[in-house]
Design a protein around this motif. Structure first.
Motif, PDB file in Angstrom:
ATOM      1  N   ASP A 209     -48.778  14.333 -56.417  1.00 31.90           N
ATOM      2  CA  ASP A 209     -49.722  13.316 -55.949  1.00 31.90           C
ATOM      3  C   ASP A 209     -51.002  13.983 -55.449  1.00 31.90           C
ATOM      4  OD1 ASP A 209     -50.726  10.806 -55.271  1.00 31.90           O
ATOM      5  OD2 ASP A 209     -49.224  10.393 -53.719  1.00 31.90           O
ATOM      6  N   ASP A 210     -52.062  13.152 -55.313  1.00 28.81           N
ATOM      7  CA  ASP A 210     -53.236  13.580 -54.560  1.00 28.81           C
ATOM      8  C   ASP A 210     -52.784  13.823 -53.126  1.00 28.81           C
ATOM      9  OD1 ASP A 210     -54.885  12.975 -56.800  1.00 28.81           O
ATOM     10  OD2 ASP A 210     -54.986  10.873 -56.172  1.00 28.81           O
ATOM     11  N   ALA A 211     -53.550  14.610 -52.399  1.00 24.82           N
ATOM     12  CA  ALA A 211     -53.147  14.893 -51.018  1.00 24.82           C
ATOM     13  C   ALA A 211     -54.375  15.062 -50.130  1.00 24.82           C
ATOM     14  CB  ALA A 211     -52.295  16.161 -50.972  1.00 24.82           C
TER      15      ALA A 211
ATOM     16  N   ASN B 255     -46.171  16.024 -47.254  1.00 26.17           N
ATOM     17  CA  ASN B 255     -44.861  15.851 -46.631  1.00 26.17           C
ATOM     18  C   ASN B 255     -45.024  15.586 -45.135  1.00 26.17           C
ATOM     19  OD1 ASN B 255     -42.878  16.204 -48.781  1.00 26.17           O
ATOM     20  ND2 ASN B 255     -43.747  18.269 -48.980  1.00 26.17           N
ATOM     21  N   PRO B 256     -44.169  14.711 -44.575  1.00 28.55           N
ATOM     22  CA  PRO B 256     -44.318  14.337 -43.163  1.00 28.55           C
ATOM     23  C   PRO B 256     -44.231  15.540 -42.224  1.00 28.55           C
ATOM     24  CG  PRO B 256     -42.502  13.126 -44.223  1.00 28.55           C
ATOM     25  CD  PRO B 256     -43.063  14.047 -45.241  1.00 28.55           C
ATOM     26  N   LEU B 257     -44.880  15.400 -41.095  1.00 27.29           N
ATOM     27  CA  LEU B 257     -44.861  16.465 -40.088  1.00 27.29           C
ATOM     28  C   LEU B 257     -43.845  16.090 -39.017  1.00 27.29           C
ATOM     29  CD1 LEU B 257     -48.742  16.740 -39.629  1.00 27.29           C
ATOM     30  CD2 LEU B 257     -47.296  18.114 -41.152  1.00 27.29           C
TER      31      LEU B 257
ATOM     32  N   GLU C 102     -52.245  23.041 -47.447  1.00 26.18           N
ATOM     33  CA  GLU C 102     -51.660  24.077 -48.319  1.00 26.18           C
ATOM     34  C   GLU C 102     -50.136  24.064 -48.271  1.00 26.18           C
ATOM     35  OE1 GLU C 102     -53.082  27.994 -47.293  1.00 26.18           O
ATOM     36  OE2 GLU C 102     -55.143  27.408 -47.836  1.00 26.18           O
ATOM     37  N   ASP C 103     -49.593  23.944 -47.073  1.00 24.81           N
ATOM     38  CA  ASP C 103     -48.144  24.087 -46.903  1.00 24.81           C
ATOM     39  C   ASP C 103     -47.371  22.805 -47.227  1.00 24.81           C
ATOM     40  OD1 ASP C 103     -48.723  26.616 -46.055  1.00 24.81           O
ATOM     41  OD2 ASP C 103     -48.349  26.230 -43.924  1.00 24.81           O
ATOM     42  N   GLN C 104     -47.997  21.640 -47.021  1.00 25.52           N
ATOM     43  CA  GLN C 104     -47.247  20.385 -47.070  1.00 25.52           C
ATOM     44  C   GLN C 104     -47.557  19.496 -48.268  1.00 25.52           C
ATOM     45  OE1 GLN C 104     -44.958  21.302 -44.557  1.00 25.52           O
ATOM     46  NE2 GLN C 104     -44.977  19.139 -44.037  1.00 25.52           N
TER      47      GLN C 104
ATOM     48  N   LEU D 121     -56.320  24.449 -39.112  1.00 25.77           N
ATOM     49  CA  LEU D 121     -55.080  23.674 -39.048  1.00 25.77           C
ATOM     50  C   LEU D 121     -55.008  22.678 -40.207  1.00 25.77           C
ATOM     51  CD1 LEU D 121     -52.505  23.035 -37.439  1.00 25.77           C
ATOM     52  CD2 LEU D 121     -53.835  21.353 -36.143  1.00 25.77           C
ATOM     53  N   GLY D 122     -56.111  21.975 -40.448  1.00 26.19           N
ATOM     54  CA  GLY D 122     -56.127  21.009 -41.544  1.00 26.19           C
ATOM     55  C   GLY D 122     -55.902  21.687 -42.881  1.00 26.19           C
ATOM     56  N   ARG D 123     -56.546  22.835 -43.055  1.00 26.87           N
ATOM     57  CA  ARG D 123     -56.445  23.545 -44.324  1.00 26.87           C
ATOM     58  C   ARG D 123     -55.012  24.027 -44.575  1.00 26.87           C
ATOM     59  NH1 ARG D 123     -59.841  28.424 -44.065  1.00 26.87           N
ATOM     60  NH2 ARG D 123     -61.177  27.031 -42.863  1.00 26.87           N
ATOM     61  N   VAL D 124     -54.377  24.610 -43.549  1.00 27.15           N
ATOM     62  CA  VAL D 124     -53.032  25.156 -43.777  1.00 27.15           C
ATOM     63  C   VAL D 124     -51.963  24.052 -43.887  1.00 27.15           C
ATOM     64  CG1 VAL D 124     -53.466  27.474 -42.905  1.00 27.15           C
ATOM     65  CG2 VAL D 124     -52.655  25.715 -41.331  1.00 27.15           C
TER      66      VAL D 124
END
Ligand SMILES: [Mn+2]
Length: 201
Positions: free
Chosen positions: A187-189, A156-158, A180-182, A174-177
């Motif tokens: 879909d693949d992410a 999902n967009p930031l 996880e959150d978005q 930061l990348g990991r969370v």
């Protein structure tokens, strides 16, 4: 030179073993190249498509952005194809181009004020392997502490990084969370985070 701070985060469509989102980075002397690819669809064929594009970029990353995107599009003409964004960082200069819907943001971080501002980077319409009409090559200046974030459309967009402010200076976390959150369940992410460090004179 300091080891670049980059984190690569990815997960497949829930229930799938293979991921069509592919991402990597390479260092050539003082120049870094970061690439995020989304192979069309999901599952094993999307993985093959994503890997083909990423490997092409890995081999051809020294050429100009225009040449890289054009030749890659041609090379994928008979393949499944996908979308991609590529960022080159040399000193404080960021060069960025994206065809399709990989999102990119330059996050200007003011470390002392504990504030940040998200600048959305350009996306041109089209597909690698399916053609594109225009390629916008952006050139931007980085300041120490700034972040470059790139993600596929499975994320999902930031709009701002408020929810992750406590880990804003830790690109691994930061990348990991963000992933996880978005990440969407449909879909693949993947998320790439690059943290620009102070370049020693
Ligand atoms: Mn996708």
């Amino acid at each position: 030179m300091l080891r670049p701070q980059i984190s690569l985060n990815r997960r497949a469509y829930p229930g799938e073993a293979d991921c069509g989102d592919q991402l990597d980075w390479w260092q050539d002397g003082k120049r870094l190249c970061c690439c995020v690819v989304d192979g069309l669809g999901h599952g094993p064929l999307a993985k093959v498509a994503g890997c083909e594009i990423l490997q092409f970029v890995g081999r051809q990353r020294a050429v100009s952005p225009e040449s890289l995107f054009t030749t890659c599009d041609k090379a994928m003409n008979k393949e499944r194809g996908g979308v991609m964004a590529v960022a080159w960082i040399e000193g404080d200069q960021l060069t960025y181009a994206s065809v399709g819907n990989i999102a990119g943001y330059l996050v200007h971080v003011d470390v002392e004020q504990e504030t940040h501002r998200l600048e959305q980077l350009n996306m041109d319409r089209g597909m690698i392997g399916g053609g594109f009409k225009r390629l916008t090559v952006q050139k931007l200046t980085l300041t120490a502490g700034d972040l470059l974030i790139m993600h596929s459309d499975g994320v999902n967009p930031l709009y701002n990084l408020e929810p992750w402010q406590p880990v804003i200076d830790n690109c691994e976390m930061l990348g990991r969370v963000i992933l996880e959150d978005q990440a969407k369940q449909t879909d693949d992410a993947c998320v790439l985070v690059y943290h620009h460090q102070r370049v020693k004179p």
